[in-house]
Motif scaffolding. Structure first.
Motif, PDB file in Angstrom:
ATOM      1  N   TYR A  45      39.219  34.418  40.782  1.00 20.23           N
ATOM      2  CA  TYR A  45      40.199  35.672  40.461  1.00 20.23           C
ATOM      3  C   TYR A  45      39.495  36.787  40.387  1.00 20.23           C
ATOM      4  O   TYR A  45      38.945  38.501  40.045  1.00 20.23           O
ATOM      5  N   PHE A  46      38.584  36.235  39.246  1.00 18.60           N
ATOM      6  CA  PHE A  46      37.963  37.306  37.979  1.00 18.60           C
ATOM      7  C   PHE A  46      36.744  37.622  38.329  1.00 18.60           C
ATOM      8  O   PHE A  46      36.347  38.654  37.886  1.00 18.60           O
ATOM      9  N   LEU A  47      36.330  35.857  39.259  1.00 20.13           N
ATOM     10  CA  LEU A  47      34.442  36.381  39.284  1.00 20.13           C
ATOM     11  C   LEU A  47      34.582  37.461  41.072  1.00 20.13           C
ATOM     12  O   LEU A  47      33.577  37.889  41.069  1.00 20.13           O
ATOM     13  N   LYS A  48      35.917  37.557  41.768  1.00 19.10           N
ATOM     14  CA  LYS A  48      35.945  38.338  43.238  1.00 19.10           C
ATOM     15  C   LYS A  48      36.166  39.818  42.210  1.00 19.10           C
ATOM     16  O   LYS A  48      35.379  40.638  42.865  1.00 19.10           O
ATOM     17  N   ALA A  49      36.857  39.983  41.122  1.00 18.51           N
ATOM     18  CA  ALA A  49      37.279  41.782  40.965  1.00 18.51           C
ATOM     19  C   ALA A  49      35.603  41.539  40.125  1.00 18.51           C
ATOM     20  O   ALA A  49      35.235  43.116  40.792  1.00 18.51           O
ATOM     21  N   LEU A  50      34.855  41.075  39.533  1.00 14.99           N
ATOM     22  CA  LEU A  50      33.193  40.914  39.555  1.00 14.99           C
ATOM     23  C   LEU A  50      32.597  41.777  40.363  1.00 14.99           C
ATOM     24  O   LEU A  50      31.487  42.707  40.378  1.00 14.99           O
ATOM     25  N   LEU A  51      32.539  41.090  41.467  1.00 11.27           N
ATOM     26  CA  LEU A  51      31.463  40.673  43.082  1.00 11.27           C
ATOM     27  C   LEU A  51      32.301  41.852  43.674  1.00 11.27           C
ATOM     28  O   LEU A  51      30.891  42.605  44.524  1.00 11.27           O
ATOM     29  N   TYR A  52      33.103  41.549  44.105  1.00  9.79           N
ATOM     30  CA  TYR A  52      33.984  42.602  45.470  1.00  9.79           C
ATOM     31  C   TYR A  52      34.820  44.045  44.941  1.00  9.79           C
ATOM     32  O   TYR A  52      35.827  43.273  44.090  1.00  9.79           O
ATOM     33  N   PRO A  53      33.975  44.846  44.910  1.00 14.44           N
ATOM     34  CA  PRO A  53      35.050  46.299  44.476  1.00 14.44           C
ATOM     35  C   PRO A  53      35.945  46.208  44.998  1.00 14.44           C
ATOM     36  O   PRO A  53      36.932  46.831  44.267  1.00 14.44           O
ATOM     37  N   ASP A  54      36.524  45.970  45.902  1.00 15.90           N
ATOM     38  CA  ASP A  54      37.542  46.340  46.891  1.00 15.90           C
ATOM     39  C   ASP A  54      38.620  44.593  46.827  1.00 15.90           C
ATOM     40  O   ASP A  54      39.966  45.591  46.967  1.00 15.90           O
ATOM     41  N   PHE A  55      37.889  44.155  45.756  1.00 11.01           N
ATOM     42  CA  PHE A  55      39.604  43.098  45.575  1.00 11.01           C
ATOM     43  C   PHE A  55      40.041  43.178  44.428  1.00 11.01           C
ATOM     44  O   PHE A  55      41.248  42.817  44.596  1.00 11.01           O
ATOM     45  N   PHE A  56      39.786  44.069  43.480  1.00  8.43           N
ATOM     46  CA  PHE A  56      40.732  44.876  42.124  1.00  8.43           C
ATOM     47  C   PHE A  56      40.602  46.131  42.009  1.00  8.43           C
ATOM     48  O   PHE A  56      40.234  45.786  41.417  1.00  8.43           O
ATOM     49  N   LYS A  57      41.442  46.545  43.034  1.00  6.89           N
ATOM     50  CA  LYS A  57      40.929  48.494  42.636  1.00  6.89           C
ATOM     51  C   LYS A  57      42.002  48.900  41.305  1.00  6.89           C
ATOM     52  O   LYS A  57      42.678  48.212  41.275  1.00  6.89           O
ATOM     53  N   SER A  58      41.284  50.449  40.971  1.00  6.03           N
ATOM     54  CA  SER A  58      41.882  50.612  40.111  1.00  6.03           C
ATOM     55  C   SER A  58      43.378  51.135  41.112  1.00  6.03           C
ATOM     56  O   SER A  58      44.019  50.816  41.451  1.00  6.03           O
TER      57      SER A  58
END
Length: 332
Positions: free
Chosen positions: A86-99
């Motif tokens: 989850y952490f790495l995807k949030a860093l690498l993929y902008p749409d994974f963990f949106k504001s």
């Protein structure tokens, strides 16, 4: 053969107990991370730019006997593979963990928040805290708004326990008054608060805080909120004082009877912020004059505000002024 040479000569493909993370294995990445039995191959410079902890870790000279895999430095983390993903995807993929108010799940939010707090990623930590703060507000108006909408955050007792544990881990104390209150609302909460639920268990201190808190809320504070039904005896401007007084007395009796213990009664109905609802006001419309109803609504709301102001003390936390200061500092 030592572990270093074995890792060099055998990639993850020849280690059946290890698996490459889908979407997080980049062939040209210069760093391999292992969390549990999952491997992540990422860009060390990218990670160092965003994480103060990884920056300190990766830019010290690499010892000659350091572990490597496929020619890359190997870093083993004590974190779960799920949180790391989850952490790495949030860093690498902008749409994974949106504001916020973009959609997310509690599992993603909690994983991102734990990891970004631990590895000093300010932007991600702030984004996660904003999501969490929106679901566990620090104002009564915010509370009423969140209670009026469906949310997957805190929808189960185990997830509420997880929220309290997470808030403690990352020092987000302003989350706790709302989270504790919602825990107290749960039917049969005492048993689960003491024994845990779904693999989550509070500390002994938080167990005691929560159980003693629910006792204060369902007794002293609920009585405070219902006081408008019998005090004062009459309101200035009332033109049917006898009728209104009798109606208020009957409502007060009904409200008190409804607080009697019953295995079928939800704790939520006994607590002060929920004990008197819109339906109860509707029942009053044909029984009391408009003057008395308006005055009672003012008193009722003031009592709810008083309860809210004291909520941090009920759960042995700093006052709202200090909690708001902490929140503002964390989210700025």
């Amino acid at each position: 053969m030592n572990s270093k040479s074995m890792l060099n000569e055998n990639s993850a493909a020849t280690h059946p107990e290890l698996a490459r993370a889908e979407g997080l294995w980049f062939a040209d990445g210069g760093l391999i991370i292992q969390a549990e039995t999952t491997l992540f191959r990422v860009y060390r410079e990218f990670l160092a730019v965003h994480s103060g902890v990884f920056r300190d870790m990766l830019f010290i000279p690499i010892p000659a006997d350091a572990e490597t895999m496929d020619g890359c430095p190997l870093v083993r983390l004590q974190d779960s593979a799920e949180d790391t993903a989850y952490f790495l995807k949030a860093l690498l993929y902008p749409d994974f963990f949106k504001s916020f108010p973009g959609p997310t799940t509690f599992d993603i939010l909690s994983g991102v928040l734990r990891m970004s707090h631990k590895y000093d990623v300010d932007a991600l930590q702030k984004r996660a805290l904003i999501h969490l703060s929106a679901r566990f507000p620090t104002t009564l108006d915010g509370w009423d708004e969140t209670k009026a909408v469906d949310t997957t955050f805190g929808a189960t007792l185990s997830s509420l326990l997880a929220v309290v544990i997470l808030a403690r881990q990352v020092d987000a104390l302003w989350i706790l008054p709302s989270a504790f209150y919602r825990l107290c609302e749960e039917r049969y909460a005492d048993n689960h608060i003491i024994n845990g639920e779904g693999g989550f268990e509070l500390t002994a201190t938080d167990k005691l805080t929560c159980v003693s808190g629910v006792r204060k809320l369902e007794t002293t504070f609920t009585s405070k909120v219902l006081k408008f039904l019998y005090h004062p005896r009459g309101f200035p401007g009332c033109r049917s004082s006898a009728v209104c007084a009798e109606s208020r007395a009957k409502a007060a009796w009904t409200a008190e009877v409804s607080r009697n213990y019953s295995p079928q009664l939800s704790t939520r109905d006994l607590l002060p912020l929920n004990n008197w609802t819109c339906d109860d006001w509707e029942d009053f419309l044909d029984l009391c004059c408009k003057t008395c109803i308006a005055a009672m609504k003012v008193q009722h709301q003031k009592a709810r505000e008083s309860v809210w102001n004291e909520l941090p003390f009920v759960f042995q936390l700093p006052d709202w002024v200090e909690l708001e200061r902490m929140k503002a500092e964390a989210l700025r």
